[in-house]
Write a protein that holds these residues in place. Structure first.
Motif, PDB file in Angstrom:
ATOM      1  N   LEU A  79       0.852  -1.183   0.000  1.00  0.00           N
ATOM      2  CA  LEU A  79       0.000   0.000   0.000  1.00  0.00           C
ATOM      3  C   LEU A  79       0.895   1.241   0.000  1.00  0.00           C
ATOM      4  O   LEU A  79       1.468   1.608   1.002  1.00  0.00           O
ATOM      5  N   ARG A  80       1.004   1.881  -1.176  1.00  0.00           N
ATOM      6  CA  ARG A  80       1.911   3.010  -1.322  1.00  0.00           C
ATOM      7  C   ARG A  80       1.230   4.308  -0.917  1.00  0.00           C
ATOM      8  O   ARG A  80       0.010   4.416  -0.893  1.00  0.00           O
ATOM      9  N   ASP A  81       2.057   5.308  -0.655  1.00  0.00           N
ATOM     10  CA  ASP A  81       1.577   6.634  -0.285  1.00  0.00           C
ATOM     11  C   ASP A  81       0.700   7.195  -1.405  1.00  0.00           C
ATOM     12  O   ASP A  81       1.121   7.239  -2.564  1.00  0.00           O
ATOM     13  N   PRO A  82      -0.536   7.643  -1.106  1.00  0.00           N
ATOM     14  CA  PRO A  82      -1.422   8.173  -2.144  1.00  0.00           C
ATOM     15  C   PRO A  82      -0.810   9.344  -2.921  1.00  0.00           C
ATOM     16  O   PRO A  82      -1.081   9.513  -4.103  1.00  0.00           O
ATOM     17  N   VAL A  83       0.015  10.159  -2.250  1.00  0.00           N
ATOM     18  CA  VAL A  83       0.659  11.284  -2.937  1.00  0.00           C
ATOM     19  C   VAL A  83       1.579  10.773  -4.045  1.00  0.00           C
ATOM     20  O   VAL A  83       1.579  11.280  -5.171  1.00  0.00           O
ATOM     21  N   PHE A  84       2.375   9.747  -3.726  1.00  0.00           N
ATOM     22  CA  PHE A  84       3.292   9.180  -4.721  1.00  0.00           C
ATOM     23  C   PHE A  84       2.509   8.539  -5.864  1.00  0.00           C
ATOM     24  O   PHE A  84       2.880   8.664  -7.038  1.00  0.00           O
ATOM     25  N   LEU A  85       1.427   7.836  -5.535  1.00  0.00           N
ATOM     26  CA  LEU A  85       0.626   7.197  -6.579  1.00  0.00           C
ATOM     27  C   LEU A  85       0.006   8.223  -7.513  1.00  0.00           C
ATOM     28  O   LEU A  85       0.038   8.078  -8.737  1.00  0.00           O
ATOM     29  N   ASP A  86      -0.557   9.290  -6.939  1.00  0.00           N
ATOM     30  CA  ASP A  86      -1.154  10.338  -7.774  1.00  0.00           C
ATOM     31  C   ASP A  86      -0.087  11.025  -8.622  1.00  0.00           C
ATOM     32  O   ASP A  86      -0.311  11.326  -9.802  1.00  0.00           O
ATOM     33  N   MET A  87       1.060  11.284  -8.018  1.00  0.00           N
ATOM     34  CA  MET A  87       2.145  11.947  -8.737  1.00  0.00           C
ATOM     35  C   MET A  87       2.612  11.098  -9.919  1.00  0.00           C
ATOM     36  O   MET A  87       2.751  11.582 -11.052  1.00  0.00           O
ATOM     37  N   GLU A  88       2.828   9.805  -9.685  1.00  0.00           N
ATOM     38  CA  GLU A  88       3.326   8.940 -10.757  1.00  0.00           C
ATOM     39  C   GLU A  88       2.269   8.706 -11.832  1.00  0.00           C
ATOM     40  O   GLU A  88       2.591   8.627 -13.022  1.00  0.00           O
ATOM     41  N   ASN A  89       1.011   8.608 -11.428  1.00  0.00           N
ATOM     42  CA  ASN A  89      -0.067   8.432 -12.411  1.00  0.00           C
ATOM     43  C   ASN A  89      -0.163   9.656 -13.321  1.00  0.00           C
ATOM     44  O   ASN A  89      -0.291   9.540 -14.541  1.00  0.00           O
ATOM     45  N   PHE A 128      15.024  11.956 -19.550  1.00  0.00           N
ATOM     46  CA  PHE A 128      15.176  11.766 -18.110  1.00  0.00           C
ATOM     47  C   PHE A 128      15.058  13.085 -17.352  1.00  0.00           C
ATOM     48  O   PHE A 128      14.353  13.182 -16.343  1.00  0.00           O
ATOM     49  N   ASN A 129      15.727  14.115 -17.833  1.00  0.00           N
ATOM     50  CA  ASN A 129      15.696  15.405 -17.140  1.00  0.00           C
ATOM     51  C   ASN A 129      14.281  15.978 -17.099  1.00  0.00           C
ATOM     52  O   ASN A 129      13.849  16.535 -16.084  1.00  0.00           O
ATOM     53  N   TYR A 130      13.565  15.844 -18.208  1.00  0.00           N
ATOM     54  CA  TYR A 130      12.185  16.358 -18.270  1.00  0.00           C
ATOM     55  C   TYR A 130      11.299  15.609 -17.274  1.00  0.00           C
ATOM     56  O   TYR A 130      10.518  16.218 -16.532  1.00  0.00           O
ATOM     57  N   ILE A 131      11.428  14.292 -17.248  1.00  0.00           N
ATOM     58  CA  ILE A 131      10.581  13.468 -16.377  1.00  0.00           C
ATOM     59  C   ILE A 131      10.832  13.783 -14.903  1.00  0.00           C
ATOM     60  O   ILE A 131       9.895  13.943 -14.117  1.00  0.00           O
ATOM     61  N   THR A 132      12.090  13.885 -14.511  1.00  0.00           N
ATOM     62  CA  THR A 132      12.387  14.159 -13.098  1.00  0.00           C
ATOM     63  C   THR A 132      11.941  15.569 -12.703  1.00  0.00           C
ATOM     64  O   THR A 132      11.469  15.787 -11.584  1.00  0.00           O
ATOM     65  N   GLU A 133      12.081  16.515 -13.623  1.00  0.00           N
ATOM     66  CA  GLU A 133      11.640  17.885 -13.340  1.00  0.00           C
ATOM     67  C   GLU A 133      10.127  17.930 -13.102  1.00  0.00           C
ATOM     68  O   GLU A 133       9.645  18.546 -12.143  1.00  0.00           O
ATOM     69  N   LYS A 134       9.365  17.261 -13.987  1.00  0.00           N
ATOM     70  CA  LYS A 134       7.902  17.258 -13.859  1.00  0.00           C
ATOM     71  C   LYS A 134       7.456  16.427 -12.660  1.00  0.00           C
ATOM     72  O   LYS A 134       6.432  16.717 -12.040  1.00  0.00           O
ATOM     73  N   ALA A 135       8.238  15.396 -12.299  1.00  0.00           N
ATOM     74  CA  ALA A 135       7.907  14.587 -11.125  1.00  0.00           C
ATOM     75  C   ALA A 135       7.916  15.459  -9.871  1.00  0.00           C
ATOM     76  O   ALA A 135       7.021  15.364  -9.017  1.00  0.00           O
TER      77      ALA A 135
END
Length: 526
Positions: A75-85, A103-110
C-alpha cells in the motif's frame, strides 16, 4: 529435536491490491466472515482485519494503482501514486502530441507534480516526505508503468514503432470477429482550437500584442472529432469550452448549434464529458446512420489512452478498442491528417469570413476580427468539416487497416489549402506569410502540469453540463396529453377567482402550444 524446530516455517503470503479489493467486497457485499475468507486465502484472520481497517485507503488507491503494470502488493503513499499516475499521463500525452521527453524532463515534472499533490492531499509542509526524483526512483517508475523507450542519458521517449507495427493485425482481427464493416469502424480524438489566432507579424497579431490582459488570439477550446473508416460519416463535432453560456450564443438553444456544446472550468475533455458524448451524441448519430445504410446498429470505436478517456466502458452497441500507448502519432487515423486538414480548412474559412465582413461593412480588418465570435467560429467549424473529402478520411486509415486500403501516395489537399491561406496573407498584412508559418499555427502544444491535474481530478457535478437527449414523438405526445390534464386540474381549485384566471390563461395559450407541439411530434415521426 523438538517439534518446533522440525516444523517447517509457514511461508508468508503477500496479497495483491486486486485481492484486497475483493476481500473488502466479500465482507461488505457478500457478508462473508473474516475466518471464512482467511481460510480460503490461506492467511491469518488478523490479515483480513487489517485490510478491512485500511479499506478507505485501499479503495482510494485502487483506480490509480490499476494503471500500473504488474501486481501491486504494498500500500503506497497516495501522494506518490497520484504523482506517478499524473506523470505517466503527461509522458503519454506529450509523446502522442509529438513532444519527446527525456530523463531530465521526467524528473523535473515529477518534482512539480509531487509539490502539487502534497498540497491537494493537505500534507503540512513539515510532514512532506523527502523526494528528489533520483535515478533509482526513475528506473523503478519506468518499470512500474511499463515505460521502455526512454533511458537515463541522451535518448528521448518517442513513439512505440514496434507496437504500432503489430497493432493493425489485432484491429483487423477484431473487425472480422465482430462482423464490422468499414462504415461501423470509428476513431475519435480531441485537439485544441485557437479560433481567433492570426499569422505572426500581421496587422491583427501586432494589435493583439498591444492589448492589455489576456490575449484574444489565445482564446481556444477543446474539440472532439469522430470519423469512420469508410469516409461515409464524420459526426457532429463536440466542443468543450470554459464558459457555460457565452454571450455570442446565450440566446441560441445548444441543440440548434452546428456543434455539440459542453463546458467545464478548464475547457478540457474529462471522462464524464466523454461518457456523456458517447451516450447522448455518438450513439444517436450512429443509430440514425446505421438505419440509413441498412446495416447493424453497432460500432467499434478506436481511441487513445488519454487520461480523459474512460478506463472502463459498457454499452451494448459500442465496443471501445484502445490503441497501445505512444502509437497515436504513427497509426491513429485522426492524427494521420484529418485534424490537420480540418485546422487548415478552418483557418481558410475564418479568414474569409473576417475579410468578407470587413468589405461588407466597410470596416477595418481589426474591427472585423474583434467582431468574430463563437457563433461565427462554429459556423466556420461546420463549413470546414463539410469540406473534408471522404478520400481524405479514408486515406488516414491506411496505416491502421493496411489490408483494407490500397497503399498509394497520399493526396495533396493540404498543400492546396495552404497555398490559398498564404495568398490571403497579404490581406491580413502578412505579405511574407509561408506554409511553414501556417503549420506552426496549427501545431499542438505540449501538455502542462495544470492540464494533466485538472483532467485527472474528478469534477464537481455542478461544473458538468447535464446532457438531456432530445425527446422522441412518444414523449412529445405525452406532454400534449398532460396539457389537457392540466386544464382540467386547474378547474379543481376551490378558490373560484384563481381557478378562473388559470383556466383563462390555459384557454388563451393552450391551443397555440398544442399546435406547436403537434408540429414538433410530426417532424420527429418522419
Amino acid at each position: 529435536m523438538s517439534q518446533e524446530t522440525t516444523t517447517k516455517a509457514k511461508k508468508r503470503r503477500s496479497l495483491s491490491l486486486k485481492e484486497k479489493l475483493q476481500i473488502i467486497e466479500d465482507v461488505e457485499e457478500k457478508g462473508l466472515s473474516y475466518a471464512t475468507i482467511a481460510a480460503n486465502l490461506h492467511v491469518n484472520e488478523s490479515t483480513i482485519r487489517t485490510i478491512i481497517r485500511q479499506k478507505c485507503d485501499i479503495k482510494k488507491i485502487g483506480p490509480v494503482a490499476s494503471k500500473i503494470s504488474g501486481k501491486v502488493h504494498r500500500l503506497r503513499d497516495p501522494v506518490f501514486l497520484d504523482m506517478e499516475n499524473a506523470l505517466n499521463s503527461m509522458i503519454e500525452c506529450n509523446t502522442e502530441r509529438g513532444f519527446p521527453v527525456d530523463f531530465n524532463y521526467i524528473t523535473e515534472k515529477a518534482l512539480e507534480f509531487y509539490s502539487v499533490y502534497n498540497k491537494m492531499h493537505g500534507v503540512a509542509e513539515g510532514n512532506i516526505k523527502p523526494f528528489n526524483a533520483s535515478k533509482g526512483w526513475f528506473q523503478k517508475f519506468c518499470k512500474r508503468y511499463g515505460i521502455h523507450n526512454v533511458r537515463l542519458h541522451g535518448e528521448m521517449a518517442s513513439a512505440d514503432i514496434e507496437a504500432a507495427a503489430t497493432f493493425p493485425a489485432f484491429v483487423e482481427q477484431e473487425i472480422k470477429a465482430g462482423g464490422y464493416c468499414l462504415d461501423q469502424v470509428f476513431n475519435c480524438d480531441e485537439t485544441k482550437l485557437f479560433y481567433k489566432k492570426t499569422p505572426q507579424n500581421s496587422y491583427v497579431s501586432d494589435y493583439t500584442k498591444k492589448m492589455p490582459g489576456a490575449k484574444a488570439d489565445k482564446k481556444g477550446f477543446s474539440i472532439l472529432f469522430c470519423s469512420n473508416a469508410a469516409g461515409s460519416l464524420m459526426t457532429k463535432p463536440l466542443v468543450i469550452n470554459n464558459v457555460a453560456k457565452p454571450r455570442a450564443i446565450k440566446d441560441v438553444m445548444h441543440s440548434n448549434l452546428p456543434v455539440h456544446y459542453r463546458s467545464n472550468k478548464k475547457g478540457w475533455m474529462t471522462q464524464d464529458i466523454f461518457n456523456g458524448w458517447v451516450e447522448n451524441c455518438f450513439v444517436p448519430e450512429l443509430e440514425s446512420f446505421c438505419r440509413s445504410r441498412n446495416i447493424g446498429f453497432k460500432a467499434l470505436l478506436l481511441l487513445d489512452n488519454a487520461p480523459s478517456h474512460p478506463t472502463t466502458f459498457d454499452h451494448p452497441n459500442v465496443k471501445l478498442l484502445y490503441l497501445p500507448p505512444n502509437t497515436t502519432s504513427l497509426i491513429q487515423p485522426l492524427d494521420q491528417g484529418i485534424i490537420r486538414n480540418f485546422k487548415l480548412l478552418y483557418i481558410k474559412k475564418s479568414y474569409r469570413h473576417i475579410l468578407h465582413s470587413s468589405e461588407k461593412d466597410s470596416s477595418s480588418l481589426i474591427d472585423s476580427w474583434k467582431k468574430f465570435d463563437l457563433k461565427n467560429c462554429f459556423d466556420c467549424v461546420q463549413a470546414a468539416v463539410s469540406e473534408i473529402k471522404p478520400s481524405t478520411l479514408q486515406n488516414c486509415w491506411k496505416k491502421i487497416l493496411p489490408s483494407y486500403f490500397e497503399q498509394t501516395e497520399p493526396p495533396t489537399e493540404d498543400e492546396a489549402v495552404l497555398n490559398e491561406i498564404v495568398q490571403m496573407g497579404a490581406d491580413f498584412g502578412a505579405a511574407g506569410l509561408t506554409g511553414d508559418d501556417i503549420k506552426d499555427m496549427i501545431r499542438d502544444q505540449p501538455a502542462t502540469v495544470d492540464e494533466i491535474v485538472a483532467i485527472l481530478e474528478p469534477e464537481p457535478a455542478s461544473e458538468i453540463d447535464v446532457v438531456v437527449p432530445p425527446p422522441d414523438a412518444e414523449e412529445i405526445d405525452n406532454r400534449i396529453r398532460q396539457l389537457s390534464e392540466l386544464e382540467s386540474f386547474c378547474a379543481l381549485d376551490s378558490n373560484m377567482e384563481r381557478s378562473q384566471k388559470m383556466q383563462d390563461i390555459m384557454q388563451e395559450f393552450h391551443p397555440q402550444l398544442k399546435r406547436l407541439l403537434t408540429e414538433w411530434k410530426e417532424e420527429e415521426t418522419k
